[in-house]
Design a protein around this motif. Structure first.
Motif, PDB file in Angstrom:
ATOM      1  N   PHE A 156     -20.413 -14.247   1.951  1.00  0.00           N
ATOM      2  CA  PHE A 156     -19.853 -15.412   1.251  1.00  0.00           C
ATOM      3  C   PHE A 156     -18.999 -16.313   2.142  1.00  0.00           C
ATOM      4  N   GLY A 157     -18.675 -15.849   3.350  1.00  0.00           N
ATOM      5  CA  GLY A 157     -17.952 -16.696   4.287  1.00  0.00           C
ATOM      6  C   GLY A 157     -16.485 -16.887   3.964  1.00  0.00           C
ATOM      7  N   THR A 158     -15.842 -15.839   3.435  1.00  0.00           N
ATOM      8  CA  THR A 158     -14.403 -15.901   3.154  1.00  0.00           C
ATOM      9  C   THR A 158     -13.678 -14.837   3.969  1.00  0.00           C
ATOM     10  N   GLU A 159     -12.370 -15.043   4.150  1.00  0.00           N
ATOM     11  CA  GLU A 159     -11.592 -14.150   5.006  1.00  0.00           C
ATOM     12  C   GLU A 159     -10.138 -14.152   4.544  1.00  0.00           C
ATOM     13  N   TYR A 160      -9.498 -12.998   4.630  1.00  0.00           N
ATOM     14  CA  TYR A 160      -8.066 -12.918   4.321  1.00  0.00           C
ATOM     15  C   TYR A 160      -7.272 -13.647   5.395  1.00  0.00           C
ATOM     16  N   HIS A 161      -6.320 -14.450   4.932  1.00  0.00           N
ATOM     17  CA  HIS A 161      -5.383 -15.094   5.851  1.00  0.00           C
ATOM     18  C   HIS A 161      -3.957 -14.627   5.575  1.00  0.00           C
ATOM     19  N   TYR A 162      -3.849 -13.474   4.930  1.00  0.00           N
ATOM     20  CA  TYR A 162      -2.568 -12.804   4.741  1.00  0.00           C
ATOM     21  C   TYR A 162      -2.841 -11.315   4.671  1.00  0.00           C
ATOM     22  N   ILE A 163      -1.806 -10.507   4.863  1.00  0.00           N
ATOM     23  CA  ILE A 163      -1.932  -9.061   4.727  1.00  0.00           C
ATOM     24  C   ILE A 163      -1.314  -8.670   3.389  1.00  0.00           C
ATOM     25  N   PRO A 164      -2.083  -8.085   2.487  1.00  0.00           N
ATOM     26  CA  PRO A 164      -1.533  -7.722   1.173  1.00  0.00           C
ATOM     27  C   PRO A 164      -0.343  -6.768   1.288  1.00  0.00           C
ATOM     28  N   GLU A 165       0.665  -7.029   0.482  1.00  0.00           N
ATOM     29  CA  GLU A 165       1.817  -6.135   0.404  1.00  0.00           C
ATOM     30  C   GLU A 165       1.543  -5.095  -0.675  1.00  0.00           C
ATOM     31  N   THR A 166       1.693  -3.821  -0.315  1.00  0.00           N
ATOM     32  CA  THR A 166       1.367  -2.743  -1.250  1.00  0.00           C
ATOM     33  C   THR A 166       2.505  -1.750  -1.462  1.00  0.00           C
ATOM     34  N   GLY A 167       3.668  -2.037  -0.883  1.00  0.00           N
ATOM     35  CA  GLY A 167       4.783  -1.100  -1.027  1.00  0.00           C
ATOM     36  C   GLY A 167       4.468   0.228  -0.359  1.00  0.00           C
ATOM     37  N   ASP A 168       4.622   1.313  -1.113  1.00  0.00           N
ATOM     38  CA  ASP A 168       4.365   2.652  -0.573  1.00  0.00           C
ATOM     39  C   ASP A 168       2.902   3.066  -0.682  1.00  0.00           C
ATOM     40  N   VAL A 169       2.061   2.215  -1.267  1.00  0.00           N
ATOM     41  CA  VAL A 169       0.638   2.537  -1.431  1.00  0.00           C
ATOM     42  C   VAL A 169      -0.099   2.218  -0.131  1.00  0.00           C
ATOM     43  N   PRO A 170      -0.835   3.180   0.449  1.00  0.00           N
ATOM     44  CA  PRO A 170      -1.548   2.909   1.700  1.00  0.00           C
ATOM     45  C   PRO A 170      -2.542   1.752   1.565  1.00  0.00           C
ATOM     46  N   LEU A 171      -2.615   0.935   2.609  1.00  0.00           N
ATOM     47  CA  LEU A 171      -3.545  -0.189   2.651  1.00  0.00           C
ATOM     48  C   LEU A 171      -4.713   0.182   3.554  1.00  0.00           C
ATOM     49  N   ILE A 172      -5.924   0.099   3.012  1.00  0.00           N
ATOM     50  CA  ILE A 172      -7.151   0.435   3.732  1.00  0.00           C
ATOM     51  C   ILE A 172      -8.029  -0.807   3.786  1.00  0.00           C
ATOM     52  N   ALA A 173      -8.600  -1.089   4.955  1.00  0.00           N
ATOM     53  CA  ALA A 173      -9.387  -2.317   5.113  1.00  0.00           C
ATOM     54  C   ALA A 173     -10.716  -2.060   5.794  1.00  0.00           C
ATOM     55  N   ASP A 174     -11.756  -2.643   5.233  1.00  0.00           N
ATOM     56  CA  ASP A 174     -13.051  -2.765   5.890  1.00  0.00           C
ATOM     57  C   ASP A 174     -12.987  -4.045   6.724  1.00  0.00           C
ATOM     58  N   MET A 175     -12.990  -3.894   8.048  1.00  0.00           N
ATOM     59  CA  MET A 175     -12.935  -5.042   8.959  1.00  0.00           C
ATOM     60  C   MET A 175     -14.218  -5.175   9.760  1.00  0.00           C
ATOM     61  N   SER A 176     -15.335  -4.803   9.152  1.00  0.00           N
ATOM     62  CA  SER A 176     -16.598  -4.772   9.885  1.00  0.00           C
ATOM     63  C   SER A 176     -16.926  -6.091  10.569  1.00  0.00           C
ATOM     64  N   SER A 177     -16.662  -7.211   9.915  1.00  0.00           N
ATOM     65  CA  SER A 177     -17.119  -8.479  10.485  1.00  0.00           C
ATOM     66  C   SER A 177     -16.008  -9.339  11.082  1.00  0.00           C
ATOM     67  N   ASP A 178     -14.785  -8.806  11.191  1.00  0.00           N
ATOM     68  CA  ASP A 178     -13.771  -9.560  11.946  1.00  0.00           C
ATOM     69  C   ASP A 178     -12.901  -8.662  12.813  1.00  0.00           C
ATOM     70  N   ILE A 179     -13.352  -7.421  13.048  1.00  0.00           N
ATOM     71  CA  ILE A 179     -12.570  -6.495  13.856  1.00  0.00           C
ATOM     72  C   ILE A 179     -12.307  -7.075  15.255  1.00  0.00           C
ATOM     73  N   LEU A 180     -11.053  -7.041  15.674  1.00  0.00           N
ATOM     74  CA  LEU A 180     -10.620  -7.493  17.000  1.00  0.00           C
ATOM     75  C   LEU A 180     -10.952  -8.951  17.280  1.00  0.00           C
ATOM     76  N   SER A 181     -10.961  -9.781  16.240  1.00  0.00           N
ATOM     77  CA  SER A 181     -11.224 -11.205  16.416  1.00  0.00           C
ATOM     78  C   SER A 181      -9.936 -12.031  16.451  1.00  0.00           C
ATOM     79  N   ARG A 182      -8.818 -11.417  16.105  1.00  0.00           N
ATOM     80  CA  ARG A 182      -7.529 -12.121  16.061  1.00  0.00           C
ATOM     81  C   ARG A 182      -6.420 -11.085  15.981  1.00  0.00           C
ATOM     82  N   PRO A 183      -5.208 -11.438  16.407  1.00  0.00           N
ATOM     83  CA  PRO A 183      -4.104 -10.486  16.297  1.00  0.00           C
ATOM     84  C   PRO A 183      -3.613 -10.390  14.857  1.00  0.00           C
ATOM     85  N   LEU A 184      -3.321  -9.182  14.426  1.00  0.00           N
ATOM     86  CA  LEU A 184      -2.708  -8.925  13.133  1.00  0.00           C
ATOM     87  C   LEU A 184      -1.654  -7.851  13.340  1.00  0.00           C
TER      88      LEU A 184
END
Length: 363
Positions: A156-184
């Protein structure tokens, strides 16, 4: 660009850096004077051990992560990670929470739902995934085991431009199509996984980067090869790994470091994407982008033309101009230009120029 090569805009497997391909070609028959190809060498050999561990070290360095994180190499692609995440971390008592922002995010949720362990925390399905759900749209369940997001949506050609805040809940991400493309700030993620064939190597390897504390203990009732602690305790060498794929991932990681790291790649990727998005935005509606502007991907540019006939003509003429793989996914239609790290600026420049000429000739 080499005379016999095209600009490859395929979404994956996709373009690899030409320097990396040439380097692999040069040592293909005799890897490090072993008298064997990397395809033939034992995964227990010292020469391969150095490849394996250097790739891990370079990936952690690029991501700015320390010893509290570990790198795993797993087979089965991102699709098997959909299952492994739910099996290892979710349960009937603590459900995996999912943001549905596209096809692969939805597939990951479906696997958790099959197990009775899934919960939809937010979704943009009602608008055909034109945007990334905002932070305020994400509603975690009281029993959340983790929040899973797909950071870039290839189809669909969309991308996160923020990192979700989850508090104490672990954040898991599928970065298959933007891995190592920008600093986060990768330290905000408890686990990241990626099928490497889009932005980091050939098909056959799934990269997992996770907090060691997430990997140390998996449920005892899981089969061996579905347990994260199997890969963690054996340095991803419990069974024969996809050695050639890992070797190529290591070479791409080394190439990224030589380019100047993720900050340099981010600037390049923004400039490349701007060329194609400007061609869309300056076409007086001839090209219509799928993604909302504030959710646009730097990796996958999706757009439609006025008719399917023109779209077929666009694909055919693009290939005649050494621009391959621009046909979009059937669920969106139209065009998709995947402009991963290895795509040079000149490739996007040539595509934008072709788009302008095609517009003028067919408006």
């Amino acid at each position: 660009m080499e005379a016999n090569r095209i600009y490859n805009f395929n979404p994956g497997p996709s373009m690899l850096p030409l320097e990396v391909l040439k380097e692999a070609q040069a040592e293909f028959l005799n890897f490090q004077d072993t008298g064997m190809s990397i395809l033939e060498i034992s995964h227990r050999a010292k020469a391969y051990d150095e490849v394996h561990n250097q790739a891990k070290a370079d990936i952690l360095e690029l991501m700015g992560l320390g010893d509290d994180y570990e790198v795993l190499f797993v087979q089965g692609g991102a699709s098997m990670q959909f299952d492994m995440v739910a099996l290892n971390f979710a349960s009937a008592e603590k459900r995996g929470n999912y943001v549905l922002s596209g096809s692969f995010a939805s597939k990951a949720y479906k696997e958790a739902e099959i197990l009775g362990r899934g919960y939809v925390a937010a979704s943009s399905k009602d608008v055909n995934f034109k945007h990334i759900p905002a932070q305020e749209e994400i509603k975690l369940s009281d029993d959340a085991a983790y929040l899973h997001v797909c950071y870039n949506n290839t189809i669909f050609g969309t991308e996160y431009h923020y990192i979700p805040e989850t508090g104490d809940v672990p954040l898991i991400a599928d970065m298959s199509s933007d891995i190592l493309s920008r600093p986060l700030d990768f330290s905000k993620f408890s686990l990241i996984y990626a099928g490497v064939q889009k932005n980091l190597g050939p098909a056959g390897v799934a990269l997992v980067v996770a907090r060691r504390s997430m990997l140390e203990k998996s449920p005892a009732d899981l089969p061996t090869m579905l347990r994260y602690d199997t890969y963690y305790s054996k340095n991803s060498l419990y069974n024969t790994p996809p050695a050639f794929g890992i070797y190529m991932v290591g070479k791409v990681a080394k190439w990224l470091k030589a380019q100047g790291g993720l900050e340099v790649m981010a600037e390049r990727n923004k400039k490349k994407a701007a060329l194609v998005y400007d061609a869309i935005d300056n076409s007086n509606g001839f090209y219509a982008g799928h993604a909302d502007k504030d959710s646009r991907s730097f990796m996958n540019v999706t757009f439609r033309l006025p008719s399917e006939e023109l779209e077929k003509k666009f694909v055919a003429e693009a290939l005649e101009n050494q621009l391959g793989g621009v046909k979009g996914h059937r669920s969106v239609g139209g065009m998709r230009a995947s402009i991963y790290n290895a795509m040079p600026y000149e490739g996007c420049e040539k595509l934008a120029d072709f788009m302008e000429k095609f517009h003028k000739a067919n408006a």
